[in-house]
Design a protein around this motif. Sequence first.
Motif, PDB file in Angstrom:
ATOM      1  N   LEU A   1     -11.716  13.047  -1.205  1.00 20.27           N
ATOM      2  CA  LEU A   1     -11.133  14.356  -1.508  1.00 20.27           C
ATOM      3  C   LEU A   1     -12.012  15.134  -2.487  1.00 20.27           C
ATOM      4  N   LYS A   2     -12.532  14.437  -3.478  1.00 23.83           N
ATOM      5  CA  LYS A   2     -13.405  15.098  -4.459  1.00 23.83           C
ATOM      6  C   LYS A   2     -14.649  15.654  -3.767  1.00 23.83           C
ATOM      7  N   LEU A   3     -15.240  14.874  -2.883  1.00 20.68           N
ATOM      8  CA  LEU A   3     -16.409  15.342  -2.138  1.00 20.68           C
ATOM      9  C   LEU A   3     -16.068  16.522  -1.238  1.00 20.68           C
ATOM     10  N   LEU A   4     -14.918  16.453  -0.565  1.00 20.88           N
ATOM     11  CA  LEU A   4     -14.501  17.563   0.292  1.00 20.88           C
ATOM     12  C   LEU A   4     -14.372  18.853  -0.514  1.00 20.88           C
ATOM     13  N   MET A   5     -13.827  18.740  -1.725  1.00 20.38           N
ATOM     14  CA  MET A   5     -13.673  19.932  -2.574  1.00 20.38           C
ATOM     15  C   MET A   5     -15.026  20.440  -3.068  1.00 20.38           C
ATOM     16  N   VAL A   6     -15.890  19.521  -3.500  1.00 19.12           N
ATOM     17  CA  VAL A   6     -17.212  19.919  -3.997  1.00 19.12           C
ATOM     18  C   VAL A   6     -18.019  20.606  -2.898  1.00 19.12           C
ATOM     19  N   GLU A   7     -17.920  20.075  -1.681  1.00 22.01           N
ATOM     20  CA  GLU A   7     -18.656  20.643  -0.549  1.00 22.01           C
ATOM     21  C   GLU A   7     -17.913  21.815   0.091  1.00 22.01           C
ATOM     22  N   ASP A   8     -16.733  22.145  -0.439  1.00 18.93           N
ATOM     23  CA  ASP A   8     -15.903  23.245   0.052  1.00 18.93           C
ATOM     24  C   ASP A   8     -15.586  23.091   1.546  1.00 18.93           C
ATOM     25  N   ILE A   9     -15.236  21.878   1.920  1.00 18.62           N
ATOM     26  CA  ILE A   9     -14.841  21.591   3.302  1.00 18.62           C
ATOM     27  C   ILE A   9     -13.327  21.731   3.376  1.00 18.62           C
TER      28      ILE A   9
ATOM     29  N   PHE B   1       0.845  -1.193   0.000  1.00 17.18           N
ATOM     30  CA  PHE B   1       0.000   0.000   0.000  1.00 17.18           C
ATOM     31  C   PHE B   1       0.882   1.245   0.000  1.00 17.18           C
ATOM     32  N   PRO B   2       0.508   2.261  -0.769  1.00 16.54           N
ATOM     33  CA  PRO B   2       1.350   3.454  -0.889  1.00 16.54           C
ATOM     34  C   PRO B   2       1.562   4.170   0.440  1.00 16.54           C
ATOM     35  N   GLU B   3       2.795   4.636   0.632  1.00 16.44           N
ATOM     36  CA  GLU B   3       3.098   5.463   1.794  1.00 16.44           C
ATOM     37  C   GLU B   3       2.634   6.884   1.497  1.00 16.44           C
ATOM     38  N   VAL B   4       2.688   7.739   2.502  1.00 12.71           N
ATOM     39  CA  VAL B   4       2.151   9.100   2.399  1.00 12.71           C
ATOM     40  C   VAL B   4       2.738   9.852   1.198  1.00 12.71           C
ATOM     41  N   GLU B   5       4.038   9.760   0.995  1.00 13.46           N
ATOM     42  CA  GLU B   5       4.679  10.501  -0.098  1.00 13.46           C
ATOM     43  C   GLU B   5       4.124  10.057  -1.459  1.00 13.46           C
ATOM     44  N   THR B   6       4.017   8.751  -1.638  1.00 14.59           N
ATOM     45  CA  THR B   6       3.482   8.224  -2.894  1.00 14.59           C
ATOM     46  C   THR B   6       2.023   8.599  -3.050  1.00 14.59           C
ATOM     47  N   MET B   7       1.271   8.534  -1.955  1.00 16.91           N
ATOM     48  CA  MET B   7      -0.148   8.883  -2.013  1.00 16.91           C
ATOM     49  C   MET B   7      -0.311  10.357  -2.391  1.00 16.91           C
ATOM     50  N   ASN B   8       0.571  11.211  -1.890  1.00 17.43           N
ATOM     51  CA  ASN B   8       0.549  12.624  -2.280  1.00 17.43           C
ATOM     52  C   ASN B   8       0.718  12.764  -3.790  1.00 17.43           C
ATOM     53  N   GLU B   9       1.629  11.992  -4.369  1.00 21.11           N
ATOM     54  CA  GLU B   9       1.855  12.037  -5.817  1.00 21.11           C
ATOM     55  C   GLU B   9       0.617  11.549  -6.576  1.00 21.11           C
ATOM     56  N   ILE B  10      -0.023  10.505  -6.063  1.00 18.74           N
ATOM     57  CA  ILE B  10      -1.243   9.979  -6.688  1.00 18.74           C
ATOM     58  C   ILE B  10      -2.329  11.046  -6.664  1.00 18.74           C
ATOM     59  N   VAL B  11      -2.486  11.712  -5.520  1.00 22.26           N
ATOM     60  CA  VAL B  11      -3.495  12.772  -5.391  1.00 22.26           C
ATOM     61  C   VAL B  11      -3.190  13.903  -6.367  1.00 22.26           C
ATOM     62  N   ASP B  12      -1.913  14.291  -6.481  1.00 23.78           N
ATOM     63  CA  ASP B  12      -1.524  15.368  -7.399  1.00 23.78           C
ATOM     64  C   ASP B  12      -1.890  15.052  -8.852  1.00 23.78           C
ATOM     65  N   VAL B  13      -1.749  13.775  -9.228  1.00 17.57           N
ATOM     66  CA  VAL B  13      -2.100  13.382 -10.599  1.00 17.57           C
ATOM     67  C   VAL B  13      -3.599  13.557 -10.833  1.00 17.57           C
ATOM     68  N   HIS B  14      -4.401  13.184  -9.838  1.00 20.51           N
ATOM     69  CA  HIS B  14      -5.859  13.251  -9.989  1.00 20.51           C
ATOM     70  C   HIS B  14      -6.410  14.650  -9.771  1.00 20.51           C
ATOM     71  N   PHE B  15      -5.783  15.409  -8.873  1.00 22.04           N
ATOM     72  CA  PHE B  15      -6.275  16.747  -8.540  1.00 22.04           C
ATOM     73  C   PHE B  15      -5.131  17.755  -8.561  1.00 22.04           C
ATOM     74  N   PRO B  16      -4.636  18.097  -9.752  1.00 23.02           N
ATOM     75  CA  PRO B  16      -3.545  19.072  -9.796  1.00 23.02           C
ATOM     76  C   PRO B  16      -4.029  20.410  -9.217  1.00 23.02           C
ATOM     77  N   GLY B  17      -3.195  21.004  -8.407  1.00 17.41           N
ATOM     78  CA  GLY B  17      -3.555  22.302  -7.825  1.00 17.41           C
ATOM     79  C   GLY B  17      -4.403  22.226  -6.572  1.00 17.41           C
ATOM     80  N   ILE B  18      -4.683  21.028  -6.073  1.00 23.36           N
ATOM     81  CA  ILE B  18      -5.472  20.894  -4.844  1.00 23.36           C
ATOM     82  C   ILE B  18      -4.703  21.519  -3.681  1.00 23.36           C
ATOM     83  N   LYS B  19      -5.431  22.058  -2.724  1.00 28.21           N
ATOM     84  CA  LYS B  19      -4.797  22.706  -1.568  1.00 28.21           C
ATOM     85  C   LYS B  19      -3.977  21.689  -0.778  1.00 28.21           C
TER      86      LYS B  19
END
Length: 152
Positions: free
Chosen positions: A96-104, A45-63
């Motif tokens: 993460l997508k839901l958090l962004m849509v709901e502006d949480i 299972f991906p560690e935090v650093e790898t998971m950050n990279e995965i998130v960046d690919v799916h949501f570039p520019g996310i906070k």
Amino acid sequence: MEFYVYETNETIKAEIRPIVIITSNNEKELPDAFLRRCFFHYIRFPEVETMNEIVDVHFPGIKKKLVAEALRIFYDMRKVPGLKKKPSTSELLDWLKLLMVEDIGEEVLKEKDPTKLIPPLHGALLKNEQDVHLFERLAFLARREGATRPGQ
């Protein structure tokens, strides 16, 4: 070396021997006879650093602060003993997508109020009734003891 497609009423024949890749995520036991014919490759299972990279690919520019808080909660949830199904990468991305849509924002995820110990929109992370009840019980016990969040 061939298979029939009922929807198109045609048989597909391979010209060269295909390589078939099957993933399981340990969700079902595969028969021994099948496994004997397989090459097994475990992907940890991906560690935090790898998971950050995965998130960046799916949501570039996310906070970044939102991602940091979400990952903290996500990995804390995965550590909770007794979970029937640990949240996966796919569920994290959905959450993460839901958090962004709901502006949480990250400030909501940092909440230390004992009445809000289960993360917002937790239904994206917890996929069965047993796990939701487990977190509700842990949240109840944490409120009684004045702790912060289940899994910590």
